[in-house]
Design a protein around this motif. Structure first.
Motif, PDB file in Angstrom:
ATOM      1  N   LEU A  32     -10.759  51.029  37.253  1.00  0.00           N
ATOM      2  CA  LEU A  32     -10.151  50.534  36.865  1.00  0.00           C
ATOM      3  C   LEU A  32      -8.988  51.679  36.712  1.00  0.00           C
ATOM      4  CD1 LEU A  32      -9.944  48.085  35.482  1.00  0.00           C
ATOM      5  CD2 LEU A  32     -10.164  49.417  33.326  1.00  0.00           C
ATOM      6  N   ARG A  37      -5.627  51.204  32.231  1.00  0.00           N
ATOM      7  CA  ARG A  37      -7.024  51.718  30.705  1.00  0.00           C
ATOM      8  C   ARG A  37      -5.219  52.177  30.269  1.00  0.00           C
ATOM      9  NH1 ARG A  37     -11.751  53.496  31.379  1.00  0.00           N
ATOM     10  NH2 ARG A  37     -12.603  52.578  33.178  1.00  0.00           N
ATOM     11  N   VAL A  40      -4.142  50.300  27.661  1.00  0.00           N
ATOM     12  CA  VAL A  40      -4.545  50.205  26.494  1.00  0.00           C
ATOM     13  C   VAL A  40      -4.040  50.697  24.899  1.00  0.00           C
ATOM     14  CG1 VAL A  40      -6.581  50.054  25.060  1.00  0.00           C
ATOM     15  CG2 VAL A  40      -7.308  48.637  27.478  1.00  0.00           C
TER      16      VAL A  40
ATOM     17  N   ASN B 197     -17.946  51.225  27.565  1.00  0.00           N
ATOM     18  CA  ASN B 197     -16.407  51.572  28.432  1.00  0.00           C
ATOM     19  C   ASN B 197     -17.361  52.905  29.596  1.00  0.00           C
ATOM     20  OD1 ASN B 197     -15.427  49.771  27.484  1.00  0.00           O
ATOM     21  ND2 ASN B 197     -13.755  50.702  26.518  1.00  0.00           N
ATOM     22  N   LYS B 225     -12.380  42.737  26.208  1.00  0.00           N
ATOM     23  CA  LYS B 225     -11.109  42.034  27.869  1.00  0.00           C
ATOM     24  C   LYS B 225     -11.828  42.180  28.878  1.00  0.00           C
ATOM     25  CE  LYS B 225      -6.423  42.718  27.282  1.00  0.00           C
ATOM     26  NZ  LYS B 225      -5.783  43.158  27.141  1.00  0.00           N
ATOM     27  N   LEU B 232     -13.821  45.726  29.366  1.00  0.00           N
ATOM     28  CA  LEU B 232     -13.761  46.874  28.475  1.00  0.00           C
ATOM     29  C   LEU B 232     -13.797  46.464  26.959  1.00  0.00           C
ATOM     30  CD1 LEU B 232     -10.554  48.525  28.868  1.00  0.00           C
ATOM     31  CD2 LEU B 232     -12.739  49.665  29.158  1.00  0.00           C
ATOM     32  N   ILE B 234     -13.295  46.446  23.341  1.00  0.00           N
ATOM     33  CA  ILE B 234     -11.722  46.574  22.435  1.00  0.00           C
ATOM     34  C   ILE B 234     -12.460  46.735  21.190  1.00  0.00           C
ATOM     35  CG2 ILE B 234      -9.594  46.216  21.655  1.00  0.00           C
ATOM     36  CD1 ILE B 234      -9.634  47.296  24.574  1.00  0.00           C
TER      37      ILE B 234
END
Lengths: 257, 298
Positions: A32, A37, A40, B197, B225, B232, B234
């Motif tokens: 990613l 990252r 977020v 993650n 998400k 990911l 969250i």
């Protein structure tokens, strides 16, 4: 390898100012992109702080709508991020920010609405104290009254604007209505928290001057002079009776003899 | 029933019902009134300390709640991971609140939020390095000095890892109580979120945690998400605890024995009864798994 304090400053810039290039080699991508990252954390920061502003400024938010408020909040957060770890202290600069915010130019009263909501927020979170009552002064002799000075409640905030912001604010409270709302004219208020709830006491210019002077530490005699200069018919006895009945002051003092 | 037992028999403290503390719930403003309306079947309530540092209604509600339940103070503003050290004024506010409330527990996070005096209002990740560990532990020690009591620190949920980290997260977390004498607040949902993650094994993490340091467990919901072709997790505390986290919680109880457990719910906050139901469920899961099995640790 970045020392921790440098890493933290770099991340803060990456979050608040979108300047993330310096983090490209610092954040492991693992499938990613590093900026996704970081995004977020950007979202967490901006969304939670926007929610905090919305909670403090519900009337501003209602007046401009969700989308406008979100854009203004984002710009304000980036320009003036919180400098205190208690969210209730965040947003004191929002009124000044709105005053200089070009898209808000068509609502000249908006910064005043924000200023009132900030005063209400401060009053709500002020430390606890209790109000003087008419009985509190029973030991004061008549001839000493002119030299008495008072302390406003810790929640007390004096508010003056060139629009009737109080009417605008009340119209947005439960049961309020925007119908026939006229916001022309000055507004003088005492915002304070007598017990659980914050109250708005509407004053006239002379009554405002009295409390303003008292708040600055003036004696009753000097404060009355300021009120009488605005309105020679100002009724001090009545004003003082109201303030003592409604718990506006927390302490009084007499000069040392 | 106790009276009929032979005097010589010492009840196993782990299996004794008295040793099984009832789970608690995070108390938020929406439920200030509701929590006082009836006696809830919860062992304690936990609040975010920073919301109660003024006067007025919030503090009055917390003091009223304190008369009914043990209270845990969970800080979100001290930024124990900040390289610039702690804000002494804020430290005093935390200490004053603790003096006033006489809390069951005081906790904070293994994260940072403050740099250059700017407060980012999020729990940001630390690099897992010896430098960060030393800074974090020094700040924990300063906090414990100011409070004159041990505190708990909570493992984070994270969405990124630093290239220069040299210590696995579970070792970093395990090292803090060894160096400072503090306790751990083990957030089982955070372990699950971070494990997903970053692709590590949540059970391996759990087994690396020194069991005697764990004084509280957190449980909460999270969302998944989709970002590009990655998912990911969250940690938004906006839903019920998911099945996988309940399973991990059961494993944690088998490893650690009964630990005061708390349900957190901070966004899309439901009626109080829904949060209490989660706490009751935690009690049931803990009861079914309370026999600490060393086999689980093997």
């Amino acid at each position: 390898m970045l020392p921790l304090h440098e890493l933290q400053r770099t991340i803060a810039r990456g979050i608040l100012a979108d300047e993330a290039a310096a983090l490209a080699d610092v954040i492991r991508e693992d499938g990613l992109p590093f900026d996704k990252r970081l995004q977020v954390y950007r979202n967490n920061t901006f969304i939670s702080l926007t929610e905090a502003l919305k909670a403090t400024y519900p009337v501003v938010s209602a007046l401009v709508g969700e989308k406008f408020f979100g854009a203004a909040a984002k710009a304000h957060i980036a320009a003036q991020p919180p400098r205190a770890p208690r969210l209730v202290e965040f947003g004191g600069g929002f009124s000044d920010f709105l005053g200089a915010f070009e898209p808000a130019r068509s609502l000249p009263y908006l910064p005043d609405v924000a200023r009132l909501e900030w005063a209400i927020n401060e009053a709500y979170h002020a430390p606890d104290d209790s109000g003087l009552t008419p009985q509190s002064l029973s030991s004061v002799a008549q001839d000493q009254f002119p030299s008495v000075s008072f302390k406003l409640r810790s929640s007390g905030r004096l508010f003056h604007a060139r629009y009737r912001i109080d009417r605008l604010w009340r119209a947005h409270q439960p049961g309020g209505s925007l119908e026939g709302l006229d916001i022309n004219g000055d507004c003088h208020l005492l915002v304070y928290r007598p017990s659980g709830d914050v109250e708005l006491m509407t004053l006239d210019a002379a009554g405002f001057a009295l409390l303003w002077e008292i708040g600055r530490g003036a004696t009753l005699e000097a404060a009355y002079a300021a009120a009488a200069a605005i309105d020679p018919a100002f009724d001090l006895t009545s004003a003082l009776g109201t303030h003592l009945t409604r718990g506006v002051f927390s302490q009084f003092s007499l000069p040392d003899r | 029933m106790q009276a009929s037992q032979p005097a010589a028999k010492v009840p196993d403290p782990v299996s004794a019902a008295a040793a099984l503390p009832k789970a608690g719930i995070g108390l938020r403003f929406q439920h200030h009134r509701a929590v006082l309306d009836e006696r809830l079947p919860v062992g304690f309530v936990e609040v975010h300390s920073e919301n109660y540092m003024g006067g007025g209604t919030p503090l009055a509600c917390l003091e009223a709640a304190r008369r009914e339940y043990p209270v845990s103070l969970h800080g979100v503003g001290l930024s124990l991971g900040s390289a610039e050290g702690l804000d002494e004024a804020h430290l005093r506010r935390v200490a004053d609140l603790a003096d006033r409330i006489d809390p069951l527990l005081v906790s904070e996070h293994i994260s940072w939020s403050v740099t250059g005096g700017v407060y980012l209002n999020d729990l940001l990740p630390l690099p897992y390095t010896e430098e960060a560990l030393e800074i974090f532990c020094a700040n924990v020690q300063r906090l414990q000095e100011a409070l004159k009591r041990p505190v708990l620190v909570e493992n984070p949920s994270t969405y990124l890892q630093f290239a220069h980290s040299t210590i696995p997260e579970w070792e970093f977390v395990a090292e803090i109580p060894k160096r400072t004498g503090c306790g751990l607040l083990l957030d089982v949902n955070n372990i699950y979120v971070s494990a997903g993650n970053h692709g590590f094994d949540a059970l391996h993490y759990l087994r690396a945690i020194p069991r005697d340091a764990v004084r509280e467990i957190h449980l909460a919901g999270h969302t998944a998400k989709q970002i590009g072709d990655r998912t990911l997790r969250i940690d938004d505390h906006g839903s019920a605890v998911c099945d996988e986290v309940w399973t991990l919680y059961a494993a944690a109880i088998r490893l650690l024995g009964p630990v005061p457990t708390l349900i957190e719910w901070d966004s899309r906050i439901p009626p109080l009864a829904d949060i209490v139901a989660e706490a009751v469920k935690a009690d049931a899961v803990a009861a079914a798994n309370r026999e600490r099995t060393d086999a689980a640790a093997a």
